[in-house]
Design an enzyme around this catalytic site. Structure first.
Site, mmCIF file in Angstrom:
data_model
loop_
_atom_site.group_PDB
_atom_site.id
_atom_site.type_symbol
_atom_site.label_atom_id
_atom_site.label_comp_id
_atom_site.label_asym_id
_atom_site.label_seq_id
_atom_site.Cartn_x
_atom_site.Cartn_y
_atom_site.Cartn_z
ATOM 1 N N SER A 1 35.081 -16.097 34.516
ATOM 2 C CA SER A 1 33.874 -15.671 34.976
ATOM 3 C C SER A 1 33.287 -16.672 36.156
ATOM 4 C CB SER A 1 33.001 -15.572 33.846
ATOM 5 O OG SER A 1 31.678 -15.258 34.201
ATOM 6 N N TYR B 1 29.273 -20.112 26.132
ATOM 7 C CA TYR B 1 29.998 -19.300 27.147
ATOM 8 C C TYR B 1 30.367 -19.848 28.302
ATOM 9 C CZ TYR B 1 31.198 -14.946 29.592
ATOM 10 O OH TYR B 1 31.855 -14.235 30.394
HETATM 11 N N1 LIG Z 1 30.749 -8.130 31.738
HETATM 12 C C1 LIG Z 1 30.647 -9.281 32.333
HETATM 13 O O1 LIG Z 1 29.436 -9.568 33.100
HETATM 14 C C2 LIG Z 1 31.688 -10.311 32.392
HETATM 15 C C3 LIG Z 1 31.575 -11.230 33.620
HETATM 16 C C4 LIG Z 1 32.533 -12.083 33.735
HETATM 17 C C5 LIG Z 1 33.468 -12.044 32.745
HETATM 18 N N2 LIG Z 1 33.386 -11.439 31.759
HETATM 19 C C6 LIG Z 1 34.647 -11.499 30.906
HETATM 20 O O2 LIG Z 1 35.527 -10.249 30.808
HETATM 21 C C7 LIG Z 1 35.900 -10.097 29.792
HETATM 22 C C8 LIG Z 1 36.066 -8.744 29.142
HETATM 23 O O3 LIG Z 1 34.532 -8.378 28.858
HETATM 24 P P1 LIG Z 1 33.714 -7.035 28.952
HETATM 25 O O4 LIG Z 1 32.673 -7.413 29.871
HETATM 26 O O5 LIG Z 1 34.837 -5.886 29.012
HETATM 27 O O6 LIG Z 1 33.169 -6.933 27.697
HETATM 28 P P2 LIG Z 1 33.264 -5.849 26.437
HETATM 29 O O7 LIG Z 1 33.023 -4.590 26.851
HETATM 30 O O8 LIG Z 1 32.366 -6.364 25.302
HETATM 31 O O9 LIG Z 1 34.722 -5.987 25.765
HETATM 32 C C9 LIG Z 1 35.155 -7.042 25.183
HETATM 33 C C10 LIG Z 1 36.578 -6.910 24.784
HETATM 34 O O10 LIG Z 1 36.883 -7.994 23.856
HETATM 35 C C11 LIG Z 1 37.549 -7.513 22.595
HETATM 36 N N3 LIG Z 1 37.262 -8.351 21.472
HETATM 37 C C12 LIG Z 1 36.094 -9.079 21.355
HETATM 38 N N4 LIG Z 1 36.079 -9.899 20.350
HETATM 39 C C13 LIG Z 1 37.439 -9.771 19.839
HETATM 40 C C14 LIG Z 1 38.032 -10.320 18.670
HETATM 41 N N5 LIG Z 1 37.684 -11.214 17.978
HETATM 42 N N6 LIG Z 1 39.605 -10.045 18.704
HETATM 43 C C15 LIG Z 1 39.864 -9.197 19.551
HETATM 44 N N7 LIG Z 1 39.620 -8.680 20.647
HETATM 45 C C16 LIG Z 1 38.346 -9.009 20.809
HETATM 46 C C17 LIG Z 1 36.748 -6.204 22.373
HETATM 47 O O11 LIG Z 1 37.388 -5.252 21.596
HETATM 48 P P3 LIG Z 1 37.113 -5.181 19.938
HETATM 49 O O12 LIG Z 1 35.555 -5.289 19.611
HETATM 50 O O13 LIG Z 1 37.611 -3.633 19.906
HETATM 51 O O14 LIG Z 1 37.865 -6.175 19.055
HETATM 52 C C18 LIG Z 1 36.669 -5.620 23.959
HETATM 53 O O15 LIG Z 1 37.753 -4.580 24.001
HETATM 54 C C19 LIG Z 1 35.403 -11.136 28.752
HETATM 55 O O16 LIG Z 1 36.579 -12.322 28.725
HETATM 56 C C20 LIG Z 1 34.307 -11.454 29.469
HETATM 57 O O17 LIG Z 1 33.945 -12.912 29.108
HETATM 58 C C21 LIG Z 1 32.479 -10.251 31.649
#
Ligand SMILES: NC(=O)c1ccc[n+]([C@@H]2O[C@H](COP(=O)([O-])OP(=O)(O)OC[C@H]3O[C@@H](n4cnc5c(N)ncnc54)[C@H](OP(=O)(O)O)[C@@H]3O)[C@@H](O)[C@H]2O)c1
Length: 263
Positions: free
Chosen positions: A141, A154
């Site tokens: 990130s 985080y």
């Molecule tokens: N959105 C942003 O602004 C942003 C910015 C920078 C980086 N990121 C990074 O991008 C990545 C994806 O995030 P996103 O934005 O797509 O968020 P999201 O929509 O909340 O998706 C998170 C994913 O992680 C999975 N997950 C969470 N806890 C888990 C566990 N205990 N075991 C297995 N899977 C798990 C969830 O699936 P289930 O709940 O079905 O298990 C879901 O598929 C993350 O690493 C996040 O830190 C996001």
């Protein structure tokens, strides 16, 4: 990485950036292993992207569990599947002053964002090393570049992912394996609902789409980039932050983060 033959393993594929990775890789004809906890959501993603002649497998795994990553690797090995591309995307955050946040959630972030990522990387690199090819995308990130008060755990997990990824990039290069850190800025997914915080509109907070993030990632992968920071504003922000003393930067960022509201 060529399409078909082996698999791309995408963690956190049930929604958000992971589901967008699944969609984009499927469009390239890549066989996929999708994993997350949510079986119904994973199945919905699978049904949406699967095409004739390609395989999309779903494996349920909870990466917060001590045996979650090992169980996933064992399930893949037992089926004889080869992981050519690992997308370590599963992750979560939390917002608020650290001492007021439930410790269990902070530790969950450490286990999912760091421990499981390290374990899956180690497990998949073994096969890539034998074959002398493969790639890993570590979803970090922009929060990994500087301390983020009110998202302290985080941002620290993402600093780990960024440093870990850069070190592996240099270690694995001579072996024909590419390791890349992907650094999105704020992206329109369910992430902020899970984190219980919402960015205030402002510089660097324009929400990208998950699809744009994934297109930047795949472009970076083709160009063998070590780090991809998504979006011009985020790249400018990361560059500007390097010019400031780190404690001063932390205090400035604390002021910005205080304007983010709880959900
Ligand atoms: N959105 C942003 O602004 C942003 C910015 C920078 C980086 N990121 C990074 O991008 C990545 C994806 O995030 P996103 O934005 O797509 O968020 P999201 O929509 O909340 O998706 C998170 C994913 O992680 C999975 N997950 C969470 N806890 C888990 C566990 N205990 N075991 C297995 N899977 C798990 C969830 O699936 P289930 O709940 O079905 O298990 C879901 O598929 C993350 O690493 C996040 O830190 C996001």
């Amino acid at each position: 990485m060529s399409a078909a033959s082996g698999y791309a393993l995408v963690t956190g594929a049930s929604r958000g950036i992971g589901a967008a990775f699944a969609q984009a890789l499927a469009a390239e004809g890549q066989n996929l292993i999708l994993t997350a906890r949510g079986a119904a959501d994973l199945e919905r993603v699978r049904a949406r992207i699967v095409r004739p002649g390609m395989e999309v497998q779903c494996l349920i795994a909870d990466l917060d569990r001590g045996d979650g990553a090992a169980g996933l690797l064992a399930a893949i090995a037992a089926r004889g599947w080869t992981v050519e591309l690992l997308v370590n995307n599963a992750g979560l955050g939390s917002g608020g002053r650290f001492d007021t946040l439930p410790l269990a959630r902070e530790l969950e972030e450490v286990r999912v964002n760091i421990a499981a990522l390290v374990e899956l990387t180690h497990g998949c690199l073994a096969g890539m090393r034998e074959r002398g090819s493969g790639a890993v995308i570590q979803v970090a990130s922009v929060a990994g570049f500087q301390a983020l008060p009110f998202m302290a755990t985080y941002s620290a997990t993402k600093a780990f992912v960024l440093h870990f990824s850069l070190a592996l990039y240099a270690e694995m290069r001579p072996l024909g394996i590419h390791v890349m850190a992907l650094c999105p800025g704020t992206t329109e997914t369910g992430f902020f609902d899970v984190a219980g915080i919402r960015p205030a509109p402002g510089v660097g907070n324009a929400m990208a789409s998950p699809e744009a993030v994934v297109q930047a990632a795949l472009r970076g992968l083709r160009r063998r980039r070590a780090v991809v920071v998504c979006g011009g504003a985020n790249r400018a922000m990361v560059a500007a932050e390097r010019l400031l003393p780190r404690p001063a930067l932390a205090r400035i960022v604390a002021g910005v983060m205080k304007s983010w509201r709880s959900t």
